[in-house]
Design a protein around this motif. Structure first.
Motif, PDB file in Angstrom:
ATOM      1  N   ARG A 104       0.796  -1.258  -0.128  1.00 42.28           N
ATOM      2  CA  ARG A 104      -0.111  -0.072  -0.197  1.00 42.28           C
ATOM      3  C   ARG A 104       0.650   1.327   0.167  1.00 42.28           C
ATOM      4  O   ARG A 104       1.424   1.829   1.085  1.00 42.28           O
ATOM      5  N   ALA A 105       1.119   1.804  -1.016  1.00 40.22           N
ATOM      6  CA  ALA A 105       1.991   2.895  -1.327  1.00 40.22           C
ATOM      7  C   ALA A 105       1.686   4.082  -0.611  1.00 40.22           C
ATOM      8  O   ALA A 105       2.447   4.675  -0.188  1.00 40.22           O
ATOM      9  N   ARG A 106       0.494   4.282  -0.347  1.00 38.37           N
ATOM     10  CA  ARG A 106       0.065   5.387   0.472  1.00 38.37           C
ATOM     11  C   ARG A 106       0.469   5.323   1.876  1.00 38.37           C
ATOM     12  O   ARG A 106       0.388   6.294   2.838  1.00 38.37           O
ATOM     13  N   GLN A 107       0.669   4.230   2.338  1.00 42.00           N
ATOM     14  CA  GLN A 107       0.959   3.923   3.887  1.00 42.00           C
ATOM     15  C   GLN A 107       2.494   3.872   3.925  1.00 42.00           C
ATOM     16  O   GLN A 107       2.959   3.883   5.031  1.00 42.00           O
ATOM     17  N   HIS A 108       3.113   3.864   2.898  1.00 38.99           N
ATOM     18  CA  HIS A 108       4.497   3.536   2.741  1.00 38.99           C
ATOM     19  C   HIS A 108       5.401   4.796   2.953  1.00 38.99           C
ATOM     20  O   HIS A 108       5.245   5.966   2.602  1.00 38.99           O
ATOM     21  N   ASP A 109       6.455   4.851   3.770  1.00 37.17           N
ATOM     22  CA  ASP A 109       7.242   5.982   4.179  1.00 37.17           C
ATOM     23  C   ASP A 109       8.299   5.915   3.131  1.00 37.17           C
ATOM     24  O   ASP A 109       9.283   4.951   3.289  1.00 37.17           O
TER      25      ASP A 109
END
Lengths: 403, 494
Positions: B233-238
């Motif tokens: 989940r790219a949006r949750q990735h830092d």
């Protein structure tokens, strides 16, 4: 009177051992009877409440609106017979016998006992309480097992720590020494009477360090302990009436073993079923009633024999429940919880610390005030005269003047 | 080194779940036997059957979703947030049914795997799956996720460790168990990163708390979907820069795992654990270090490492034979294999496992089962020594299990945890009769003990068993001897 009674018991124990125990066991028995180091004849009985007992409905903050707001139907109303203690707290109405003991000055209550970063899984949290670890540590030994390791390396028999059950809990497993689990001495003894097992357990264990030597040593100790416990437990049969429950039966067995004069320093007993997600009030009242009646009978039994002074009971659960009730009149898994101490030798009694702070919650859960390992450290050092730092792996502030 | 029956048996016990009677009669060289073990383990057959599946939707569909709660950790096993939302709305009856169905699926997986350990020709693959099951210890409430992880491990058990590590790290069961679904850019959860380092790869003392923090950031966004598939989940990735083990970059989870594999310490850590499992609980650096070095140089080729281990001369040293206490699973699977043991009620296998302290799919925590002497205390040893009477004489098995040993369904009433019944068991003795063909009756106990025990029998025990054999009626002689041999402390070792 108690002293002379103990002397009498000791003589009869010895007499019965000499009569019944096969010759090869004598040497072991004598070693087994070496006292635990500096224990002052005191013993600890740990009572585990499995499933996460709801502490807020056990010791009820009955003057706190926040409690009733969070639990509109589950909160226990003052008029339902709450047994008032102090600091605006009261026992659940089902706990009449414990209240009587409280009034006699034999009970101490600790509120909000827990640990940092609490784990809300039954299994993991029980693991943490039993091993005495931090919540991010995995320790394969138990705090009482390590007590046996540390305080009784020379005690050759595993009955120095007894669990009244069929299988042994992690709490009772040390690196070197482990406790012994038995439902009752007769049943356990029977097992070792199997012809082959009786014969091979009589064979001399080599003193080497191999796994085979370890197995033989354990077997010999087991048979020897079974024999000792079976013969010794005949000395005292309880005349006190206990409730007709498994848990009460376990406590009765414990009292009989203690009053028969066996040398165990640690006993472990469990009462399970506290995982009350639904219809909690009814279920919990039944369980707390069982707990209270059984511990009441147990205390009476030990008072009669004069052993109550030397006995400390520690009652704990792996976590408490959430402050708010859930949709099905129950509570979900929470964090910090109360711990009860019970015995004739308490130096401080009553409610020992502040009531749970319902104002400052951590996402709906209680914050802990006391680390459970502080309680362990206190019991280990001040009651059992053991090295708490070695056993717990680090130093925890002790609760001074408690026991 | 000359191959003896004992050496071959040693190999079969360590690389599998014990020898079959017919295997030791046609003796070849160790090298050939090792080769054959790998060859028959080549094929990967997933563990599966309709009874092992539990469609979570089935029981939970009807329930309405409400607010999230901590109830997601109902029983010491983690569930997905979605599942817990649905569980929350269940009536007590639905909840009970849900628990029972989960339990049935886990029982089917458990017994199915035990059966496979006992009967599969792919002994080495099953043994390694069992080893990794303890290494990548994971305990979840969803049978589907648990089975999928188990089959992923089975598939990669003999390949490259790096492939296995990556696949396991992306298994929904593991991500849930170690809370990585809560590991998000804004609120990192370090649990997964910590265990990957402490327990799965490099071991304590070879990383800093800062490394954990940075690794946790790299694993943000690693999650799973409703079909138990890994999703990123790219949006949750830092995606900011991270400094992990001295190197800075916009690392993702794969980079962290790769970096960990680049540390020779990881090879040593894994090799030591394998050595303790397969050879000796006391690590011998003189044996381990060269192995670890070649493991590292082979880019973590597990099969190659095992082959070197099984063909090393020291593997067959007397000090390394018959010196390991069988874990409860090895004990039960071993009896099942040697004697073709079948129970009328298969669930009793799970009862035995629980009573002895090791239940498949239910490791005590992410560190796995501690093993060795921790298997043995007075009570568990007494149960072990009674077991032959139960299995070979249909004796009554009496035990009340603890509640926490049944945590799929957390509040199992005591009555359901209490067993008090004669066990209906069936064993095959024909292969042993064949093994004894041509052996004079007086020599049979010794011959049987040489087959069943991996450590020399105590002379006084052999004498005892001979006496018992002589007293037994002719048609019961073999069974009497076996029952006694299995009740010896010697049989607890392999």
């Amino acid at each position: 009177m108690p002293t002379s009674r103990r002397d009498f018991l000791k003589t009869s124990v010895l007499a019965s051992s000499l009569l019944f125990v096969p010759k090869f066991l004598h040497a072991l028995d004598r070693q087994g009877l070496t006292r635990m180091r500096d224990s002052n004849g005191r013993r600890l009985v740990v009572v585990q409440l499995g499933g996460g007992n709801d502490g807020l409905n056990t010791i009820i903050p009955y003057r706190n609106d926040l409690y009733y707001n969070a639990r509109p139907t589950l909160g226990i109303k003052p008029q339902s017979g709450i047994l008032t203690l102090e600091k605006d707290l009261g026992f659940n109405p089902a706990m009449t016998r414990l209240k009587a003991l409280y009034d006699e000055g034999h009970v101490a209550v600790l509120n909000s006992v827990g640990y940092p970063n609490p784990d809300r899984s039954h299994f993991r949290s029980m693991d943490i309480w039993q091993s005495g670890s931090a919540s991010d540590q995995y320790v394969a030994t138990g705090w009482l097992g390590r007590y046996l390791d540390s305080n009784c390396p020379g005690c050759e028999l595993p009955y120095n720590g007894l669990e009244v059950d069929d299988t042994l809990s992690l709490a009772m497993k040390g690196n070197v020494r482990k406790g012994l689990a038995l439902k009752n001495p007769e049943k356990f003894h029977q097992i070792t009477q199997n012809q082959l097992i009786a014969k091979i357990s009589g064979e001399k264990a080599n003193t080497g360090g191999s796994e085979l030597d370890y197995l033989y040593k354990t077997l010999t100790e087991t048979a020897s302990s079974a024999e000792y416990l079976y013969q010794t437990s005949k000395v005292y049969k309880s005349g006190v009436s206990y409730p007709n429950t498994e848990f009460a039966k376990s406590l009765k067995t414990t009292a009989e073993l203690i009053n028969s004069g066996i040398e165990s320093r640690v006993f472990y007993v469990s009462l399970s079923g506290f995982d009350t997600h639904v219809r909690q009030q009814e279920q919990q009242a039944k369980l707390l009633g069982n707990l209270s009646e059984s511990l009441g009978a147990f205390a009476e039994d030990l008072q009669k024999s004069g052993e109550f002074e030397n006995t400390l009971v520690l009652v704990f659960s792996e976590f408490g429940r959430r402050v708010s009730q859930n949709a099905s009149n129950g509570t979900d898994h929470g964090t910090a919880n109360n711990v009860l101490l019970l015995g004739g030798g308490l130096r401080q009694k009553g409610v020992l610390n502040d009531a749970p702070d319902l104002q400052n919650l951590d996402q709906g859960d209680l914050n802990y005030q006391v680390d459970f390992r502080s309680v362990y450290a206190t019991v280990l050092r001040d009651w059992l005269r053991a090295d708490d730092t070695v056993i717990l792996g680090q130093e925890f502030a002790r609760l001074s003047g408690l026991v | 080194m000359t191959t003896t029956q004992q050496h071959l048996q040693h190999l079969y016990w360590r690389a599998g779940f014990g020898p079959l009677p017919e295997e030791v009669t046609k003796m070849g060289s160790i090298r050939k036997a090792v080769h054959a073990l790998f060859r028959v383990s080549d094929k990967v057959e997933p563990l599966d059957s309709p009874t092992m599946h539990f469609a979570e939707a089935k029981a939970t569909m009807a329930a309405s979703a409400t607010v999230p709660t901590m109830d997601s950790q109902v029983a010491g096993m983690r569930t997905t947030p979605e599942a817990s939302l649905m569980r929350r709305g269940l009536t007590p009856e639905q909840r009970k049914l849900d628990n029972e169905q989960r339990r049935d699926a886990f029982y089917a997986m458990n017994v199915g795997w035990l059966d496979r350990m006992a009967t599969s020709p792919a002994q080495l693959r099953e043994k390694m799956t069992f080893f990794w099951h303890g290494h990548f210890a994971c305990r979840v409430r969803q049978p589907e996720a648990a089975l999928q992880l188990n089959n992923t491990i089975r598939r990669l058990a003999l390949g490259k460790f790096g492939d296995l590590l990556l696949a396991v790290s992306q298994e929904p069961a593991m991500l849930q168990f170690l809370n990585n679904q809560q590991n998000r850019k804004q609120h990192p959860n370090e649990n997964f990163a910590r265990e990957v380092m402490e327990l799965f790869t490099i071991g304590r003392g070879h990383y800093t708390e800062q490394d954990i923090k940075e690794a946790a950031r790299a694993f943000t966004g690693w999650s799973d979907d409703e079909n138990h598939q890994f999703v990123f989940r790219a949006r949750q990735h830092d995606d900011g820069p991270k400094t992990f083990m001295g190197r800075t970059g916009n690392w993702g989870g794969e980079d962290v795992l790769k970096t960990l594999l680049e540390q020779p310490q990881t090879a040593e850590f894994i090799t030591t654990k394998l050595y303790r499992f397969f050879v000796n609980d006391v690590p011998n650096p003189a044996h381990i270090l060269p192995l670890a070095k070649s493991f590292y140089q082979s880019q973590y080729d597990i099969s190659l490492l095992l082959e070197r281990l099984f063909t090393a001369e020291w593997f067959y040293d007397a000090a390394n034979m018959g010196n390991r206490i069988k874990s409860p699973i090895e004990l039960l699977a071993g009896i099942k294999r040697t004697f073709g043991l079948q129970l009328d009620d298969n669930k009793l296998f799970v009862t035995f496992e629980k009573a002895l302290g090791q239940t498949l799919f239910e490791p005590p925590n992410v560190a796995g089962w501690p093993g060795g002497r921790s298997w043995i205390d007075s009570s568990s040893l007494a149960i072990r020594l009674q077991l032959p009477q139960v299995l070979f004489r249909n004796a009554e098995f009496r035990i009340a299990l603890k509640e926490d040993e049944n945590d799929i369904a957390p509040t199992v009433p005591r009555a359901e945890r209490t067993f008090r019944q004669p066990v209906k068991a069936h064993v095959r003795l024909a292969p042993l009769t064949q093994l004894l063909a041509g052996t004079a009756p007086a020599e049979q106990p010794a011959k049987l003990s040489a087959f069943l025990l991996q450590t020399p029998i105590r002379p006084e025990n052999l004498a005892l068993i001979q006496q018992q054999a002589d007293r037994a009626p002719a048609d019961d002689r073999l069974r009497a001897v076996i029952t006694s041999l299995l009740a010896l402390p010697e049989y607890q070792l392999m």
